[in-house]
Design a protein around this motif. Structure first.
Motif, PDB file in Angstrom:
ATOM      1  N   GLU A 249     -11.728   3.754  -9.423  1.00 13.36           N
ATOM      2  CA  GLU A 249     -11.180   4.831  -8.413  1.00 13.36           C
ATOM      3  C   GLU A 249     -11.955   4.937  -7.156  1.00 13.36           C
ATOM      4  O   GLU A 249     -11.362   5.193  -6.196  1.00 13.36           O
TER       5      GLU A 249
ATOM      6  N   ASP B 127       1.009  -1.170  -0.107  1.00 10.48           N
ATOM      7  CA  ASP B 127       0.133  -0.100  -0.082  1.00 10.48           C
ATOM      8  C   ASP B 127       0.865   1.185  -0.057  1.00 10.48           C
ATOM      9  O   ASP B 127       0.323   2.230  -0.171  1.00 10.48           O
TER      10      ASP B 127
ATOM     11  N   GLU C 132     -11.063   1.527  -5.088  1.00  8.65           N
ATOM     12  CA  GLU C 132      -9.753   1.080  -5.044  1.00  8.65           C
ATOM     13  C   GLU C 132      -8.686   2.076  -4.833  1.00  8.65           C
ATOM     14  O   GLU C 132      -8.940   3.124  -5.498  1.00  8.65           O
ATOM     15  N   SER C 133      -7.552   1.813  -3.893  1.00  7.80           N
ATOM     16  CA  SER C 133      -6.725   2.916  -3.626  1.00  7.80           C
ATOM     17  C   SER C 133      -5.399   2.214  -4.508  1.00  7.80           C
ATOM     18  O   SER C 133      -5.453   1.214  -4.898  1.00  7.80           O
ATOM     19  N   SER C 134      -4.724   3.365  -4.644  1.00  4.49           N
ATOM     20  CA  SER C 134      -3.492   3.154  -5.186  1.00  4.49           C
ATOM     21  C   SER C 134      -2.497   1.893  -4.601  1.00  4.49           C
ATOM     22  O   SER C 134      -2.337   1.887  -3.380  1.00  4.49           O
TER      23      SER C 134
END
Length: 250
Positions: A112, A65, A115-117
């Motif tokens: 987007e 993460d 979901e996180s990067s």
């Protein structure tokens, strides 16, 4: 065929290998005049031998993460991999980093909102192996120590063996040049009498590349089938350009 002439050609080729300017018998030498008749040929030669060195490219991958999490995982994998390879017998200078990359993996636009990067990292190594019969074993050790990919296996030559093979290839090339020049001369009523100039125009080493097949549990104590890699000959190709002095045949 004149053995003395071929011997002279071979000696010149060896001189060229030693790092000279690449041309022998230049017309700029004091007191030397250009021959009235010449025969010019370009010829190739090759030599092959079994490899005595191999390089294996492996990589560890990480996902997290944050960049810090990825770097920490790559660092842990690096420590494990190097320790395992050192225990097997590879020195530090036989383990080289060829790529290190940590990047953000952005979600697709439609994802987007949910979901996180994510961050992904790759640490790629090139392993130099002096015992070509041990390539499969080194692959198994790498996989067992955490390597996620085996990207390339290449068999080549040590510097000393490559130099020996290159010399043989040049000797073959100048013999071919001599034979071709005599054929041309005979067909036009000329006779080869000497070497006027000789130069190298090309030199190429063709390593043998193999595609490894790695058992999923090989090398991890799970009783998997060890990896076996078949090697093949390495070829050195060279090319020479020779200008022969000729005279009218009797």
């Amino acid at each position: 065929m004149d053995r003395r002439l071929i011997g002279a050609l071979a000696i010149v080729a060896v001189v060229l290998l030693a790092g000279c300017a690449g041309v022998a018998g230049s017309s700029d030498a004091p007191g030397e005049t250009e021959p009235e008749r010449t025969v010019e040929v370009t010829a190739s030669g090759e030599a092959t031998a079994e490899p005595d060195r191999a390089t294996v490219t492996v990589a560890v991958e990480a996902r997290g993460d944050s960049p810090q999490a990825v770097r920490e995982e790559l660092a842990s994998d690096d420590e494990s991999l190097r320790a395992a390879l050192a225990d097997w017998g590879l020195d530090d200078d036989q383990i080289r980093t060829t790529r290190y990359d940590v990047r953000e993996e952005r979600p697709y636009p439609e994802e987007e909102r949910n979901e996180s990067s994510q961050y992904v990292g790759v640490h790629q190594y090139e392993l130099e192996i002096h015992d070509v019969d041990a390539v499969g074993e080194v692959i198994d050790v790498s996989i067992g120590a955490g390597a996620d990919r085996v990207q390339r296996v290449q068999f080549g030559l040590s510097d000393e063996r490559e130099s020996e093979l290159r010399t043989t290839a040049f000797e073959n090339a100048v013999e071919n040049a001599d034979a071709n020049a005599r054929t041309l001369a005979n067909s036009t009523g000329l006779e080869i009498v000497d070497v006027y100039t000789i130069s190298t125009t090309n030199h190429h080493v063709s390593p043998y590349r193999a595609e490894p097949t790695v058992a999923e549990d090989a090398g991890n104590g799970g009783g998997g089938v060890p990896t076996t890699i078949e090697s093949g000959d390495v070829t050195v190709d060279v090319e020479v350009h020779v200008v022969f002095e000729a005279e009218s045949g009797s």
